[in-house]
Scaffold this motif. Sequence first.
Motif, PDB file in Angstrom:
ATOM      1  N   ILE A 366      23.962  22.760 -49.221  1.00 23.23           N
ATOM      2  CA  ILE A 366      22.747  22.839 -50.036  1.00 23.23           C
ATOM      3  C   ILE A 366      21.725  21.922 -49.381  1.00 23.23           C
ATOM      4  CG2 ILE A 366      21.723  22.356 -52.297  1.00 23.23           C
ATOM      5  CD1 ILE A 366      24.560  22.821 -53.486  1.00 23.23           C
ATOM      6  N   PHE A 367      20.612  22.475 -48.964  1.00 24.83           N
ATOM      7  CA  PHE A 367      19.609  21.659 -48.278  1.00 24.83           C
ATOM      8  C   PHE A 367      18.603  21.062 -49.259  1.00 24.83           C
ATOM      9  CE2 PHE A 367      16.111  20.769 -45.284  1.00 24.83           C
ATOM     10  CZ  PHE A 367      16.823  20.070 -44.330  1.00 24.83           C
ATOM     11  N   HIS A 432      11.527  20.641 -60.417  1.00 19.40           N
ATOM     12  CA  HIS A 432      11.693  19.424 -61.220  1.00 19.40           C
ATOM     13  C   HIS A 432      12.456  18.381 -60.408  1.00 19.40           C
ATOM     14  CE1 HIS A 432      12.981  16.978 -64.717  1.00 19.40           C
ATOM     15  NE2 HIS A 432      14.169  16.981 -64.153  1.00 19.40           N
ATOM     16  N   ILE A 433      11.861  17.187 -60.269  1.00 18.47           N
ATOM     17  CA  ILE A 433      12.508  16.093 -59.540  1.00 18.47           C
ATOM     18  C   ILE A 433      13.259  15.176 -60.497  1.00 18.47           C
ATOM     19  CG2 ILE A 433      12.174  14.167 -57.961  1.00 18.47           C
ATOM     20  CD1 ILE A 433      11.425  16.836 -56.710  1.00 18.47           C
ATOM     21  N   GLY A 434      12.640  14.829 -61.626  1.00 21.64           N
ATOM     22  CA  GLY A 434      13.292  13.958 -62.603  1.00 21.64           C
ATOM     23  C   GLY A 434      12.487  12.704 -62.857  1.00 21.64           C
ATOM     24  N   TYR A 445      12.801  12.204 -54.586  1.00 25.28           N
ATOM     25  CA  TYR A 445      11.388  12.581 -54.622  1.00 25.28           C
ATOM     26  C   TYR A 445      10.776  12.508 -53.219  1.00 25.28           C
ATOM     27  CZ  TYR A 445       6.379  11.944 -55.748  1.00 25.28           C
ATOM     28  OH  TYR A 445       5.006  12.036 -55.805  1.00 25.28           O
ATOM     29  N   GLN A 446      11.027  11.408 -52.531  1.00 21.73           N
ATOM     30  CA  GLN A 446      10.461  11.247 -51.186  1.00 21.73           C
ATOM     31  C   GLN A 446      11.036  12.276 -50.217  1.00 21.73           C
ATOM     32  OE1 GLN A 446       9.808   6.985 -49.896  1.00 21.73           O
ATOM     33  NE2 GLN A 446      11.016   6.569 -51.710  1.00 21.73           N
ATOM     34  N   GLN A 447      12.346  12.545 -50.331  1.00 21.75           N
ATOM     35  CA  GLN A 447      12.973  13.529 -49.451  1.00 21.75           C
ATOM     36  C   GLN A 447      12.387  14.918 -49.684  1.00 21.75           C
ATOM     37  OE1 GLN A 447      17.077  12.945 -50.567  1.00 21.75           O
ATOM     38  NE2 GLN A 447      17.429  11.355 -49.022  1.00 21.75           N
ATOM     39  N   THR A 448      12.232  15.291 -50.959  1.00 18.93           N
ATOM     40  CA  THR A 448      11.711  16.620 -51.281  1.00 18.93           C
ATOM     41  C   THR A 448      10.248  16.747 -50.856  1.00 18.93           C
ATOM     42  OG1 THR A 448      13.206  16.662 -53.191  1.00 18.93           O
ATOM     43  CG2 THR A 448      11.491  18.336 -53.125  1.00 18.93           C
ATOM     44  N   LEU A 453       6.158  19.126 -47.284  1.00 17.95           N
ATOM     45  CA  LEU A 453       5.043  18.944 -46.345  1.00 17.95           C
ATOM     46  C   LEU A 453       5.391  19.493 -44.975  1.00 17.95           C
ATOM     47  CD1 LEU A 453       3.887  15.338 -47.333  1.00 17.95           C
ATOM     48  CD2 LEU A 453       2.789  17.500 -47.921  1.00 17.95           C
ATOM     49  N   GLY A 454       6.678  19.342 -44.588  1.00 22.64           N
ATOM     50  CA  GLY A 454       7.110  19.883 -43.300  1.00 22.64           C
ATOM     51  C   GLY A 454       7.233  21.390 -43.321  1.00 22.64           C
ATOM     52  N   LEU A 455       7.851  21.931 -44.377  1.00 24.22           N
ATOM     53  CA  LEU A 455       8.028  23.374 -44.486  1.00 24.22           C
ATOM     54  C   LEU A 455       6.694  24.109 -44.432  1.00 24.22           C
ATOM     55  CD1 LEU A 455      10.691  24.007 -47.292  1.00 24.22           C
ATOM     56  CD2 LEU A 455      10.833  24.763 -44.926  1.00 24.22           C
ATOM     57  N   LEU A 456       5.740  23.599 -45.191  1.00 23.99           N
ATOM     58  CA  LEU A 456       4.467  24.295 -45.333  1.00 23.99           C
ATOM     59  C   LEU A 456       3.419  23.820 -44.341  1.00 23.99           C
ATOM     60  CD1 LEU A 456       4.412  24.262 -49.241  1.00 23.99           C
ATOM     61  CD2 LEU A 456       5.022  26.176 -47.754  1.00 23.99           C
ATOM     62  N   GLU A 457       3.843  22.899 -43.441  1.00 19.49           N
ATOM     63  CA  GLU A 457       2.919  22.349 -42.454  1.00 19.49           C
ATOM     64  C   GLU A 457       1.613  21.935 -43.114  1.00 19.49           C
ATOM     65  OE1 GLU A 457       2.527  25.126 -39.255  1.00 19.49           O
ATOM     66  OE2 GLU A 457       4.648  25.036 -38.710  1.00 19.49           O
TER      67      GLU A 457
END
Length: 796
Positions: A366-367, A432-434, A445-448, A453-457
């Motif tokens: 699970i990524f 939802h992060i929590g 939160y920081q990881q997501t 930001l990386g996925l969507l450039e």
Amino acid sequence: MSQTAEQIRIYGTVQGVGFRPTVYRIAKTLGLRGEVSNDGQGVLIKVVGDRSVINQFIEKIHSERPPLAHIETITRHPLENVNFPDFIIASSTNNTVRTKIAPDAATCSTCKSEIFDPLSRWYRYPFTNCTHCGPRLSIIKKLPYDRKNTTMADFNLCPECQQDYSDPLNRRFHAQPTACHICGPKAWLERADGKPVTADMFSMLDDVDAVCTLIQRGMIVAIKGLGGFHLACDATNEEAVQKLRLRKRRPDKPLALMARDIDVISEYCSISATEQNLLESVAAPIVLLEKTIAQQLAPSVAPGQNTLGFMLPYTPLHHLALRRLNVPIVLTSGNFSDEPQCIDNEEMREKLSEIADYFLIHNRPIFNRVDDSVVRVIQEVPQVLRRARGYAPAPINLPPGFADIPPILAMGGELKNTFCLFRDGQAILSQHIGDLENSLAATAYQQTLNLFLGLLEAEPNAIVVDKHPEYLSTKLGKDLAAANNLKIIEVQHHHSHIAACMAENGLDIDCQSVLGIALDGLGYGEDETIWGGEFLLANYREFQRLGTFQPVAMIGGEQAIYQPWRNTYAHLVAAFGLDFLKNYEDLELFNFFQTKPLTLLNQMIQKKINSPLASSCGRLFDAVAAAIGICRESSSYEGQAAINLEALATEYLLNDAEEIQGYEFNMLNLQQDSKFPLTYLMPQPMWQSLLIDTKQSATPALMAAKFHQGLAIAISEMVTELHQSCEFNQVALTGGVFQNKLLLEGVSDRLIKMGLEVLTHSQVPPNDGGLSLGQVAIVAARMGGQDKDLGTNTRI
């Protein structure tokens, strides 16, 4: 017949949903030539044929698009000097990312049939999927959405699966997670104590089927699902549920449930057509349903509640595990309370071995952590309370006027956090992060955020934060802005709530002001006090505070959230003075307060020692609940007292046909430095009546019902008062308190009878989970108007 060539670009959620094979099939049927491919912006088509046939081609793409696809726009441009002998599906190309990430989708009916068909290659295969269903957000590492960019990259397709994957007419064509028993992920059972699992322990078809037997025997099983681990047990077994609560350290908060099918759920709850559609939708959320008395679950599943949160199986693994179970199971997040859900096998073994007896694990990584979504139907309209699996990160189109504004990143709030990336007129909310008060949730939160930001450039021009200086999201936003030399913009909490409601209801960027009623627990006010019961005349760009609930001390600050009696005492002091107890010596509540350090409490109130004033409607609910004996000493989660108070009132109103008179409130007008007076909603008369009812031994349920009815009337009367001096035709109801069905319905009905249009939430939560949408709407509107040139460190 003259031939023409066109380049057609399709934007939206069009990757990983079977879009290219649909385009291929339509083109071949119409005799067109060309190619279709994925790239960073969506789907790109180059086509040669008669213009009228190409027009027909476009129409069919709209009408025959795959079930998970969402088309936002289609652009068409002429092509020159191209020729194609046939129509083909071309390889993906990389360029600037503008396509959307599809949410994870529940198992489709065809795949479900295959896992129960002994003649199918996918018989009892727990990871069966096709382009119409299965994991998306939970497995993606980067775009475009190709297998090599997901956690399926290490699973090489067997010849038969490769054939399906490569066949444009097969529903598994480029279904990136597709696999079978031979080539795909595997699931297996482990004991939490590390001892071997032996087949003679129980009769089973396979390890997934064994979960059913384990649950029937009262065991707790940690199950690796789509976006994280869950903890499961028999929901009819009180001993098992109590054991789970004790180990998970979750004493009271309601537990989510899963049942094999609608028929099982209907034995425990009433289900409307709207609710059934939600349960059976591709999002497959948890739906809050009204309990019935036909069948009873273990009392500890949802203590003090008249609703149950049910979902249906949404992966093949769940379908297979529940096949033999005729009763519901608890299926709650795999974590200790307030921590993020486990997603990694090793992390799970380390943490959940203290909770679970057995683990059902698999080797598909699970990524992205994705919790279950939660929805409640109010007045036949679905209200999303937690937006996650099945909904996120599908974009929300903002209304007219927002299209040409530069990208913005909004960091959200502290509780029930989501963040939001705005670009091209769309808001992309995270799952939802929590609650960021928890350090592990803050890390998640920081990881997501980094992942999105990386996925969507994404390269935002500005970062938006809540005005509260101590919110972790605010601090992170300021750090991010400083590190990247970006504008940092602060917006007020309740204005953000109202703007979110306006945006999802499609109000234009230059719309007339609405009256926003934002009722919640806490929010940092413009005057640096705590707000939480606000009547704001607002548009996207600005607001004027017209009314508020009477500010009352929060004795002990944050302690007041988890010890509701503190709110009761503070409210009674505010209503009747420090010596109010001498008039109520015959009340049980008097005896309770005598056990508290009243002299110290009075000093804290008088000298404002760790007792900030708060106009919080949420704390008023806590105060009333504690006064009538609900969660008086303590609550184990934020909002517990208010939720139980609503349940008690609902029970009374359902079972008692006698008309009741709601408790009254007063209004007090005070002039402020503006053209409008500030009107205070004063609960003193309500407290007087409630204490008289207590003296006369009224039931807690009756008092809860009177409070709800009286508050709905008081809010409506406040609107009437404000309407006499201010011009508005629409009222936005927002904030976490409006998750209360009784209050929302009571206020809405009265306002509609007054001829006002009522705006409520459906796409994003009314609680702080929708805050980030409002944050981007406010700043985008400012950028699109007179304040377009916002300077660094701007405060709004």
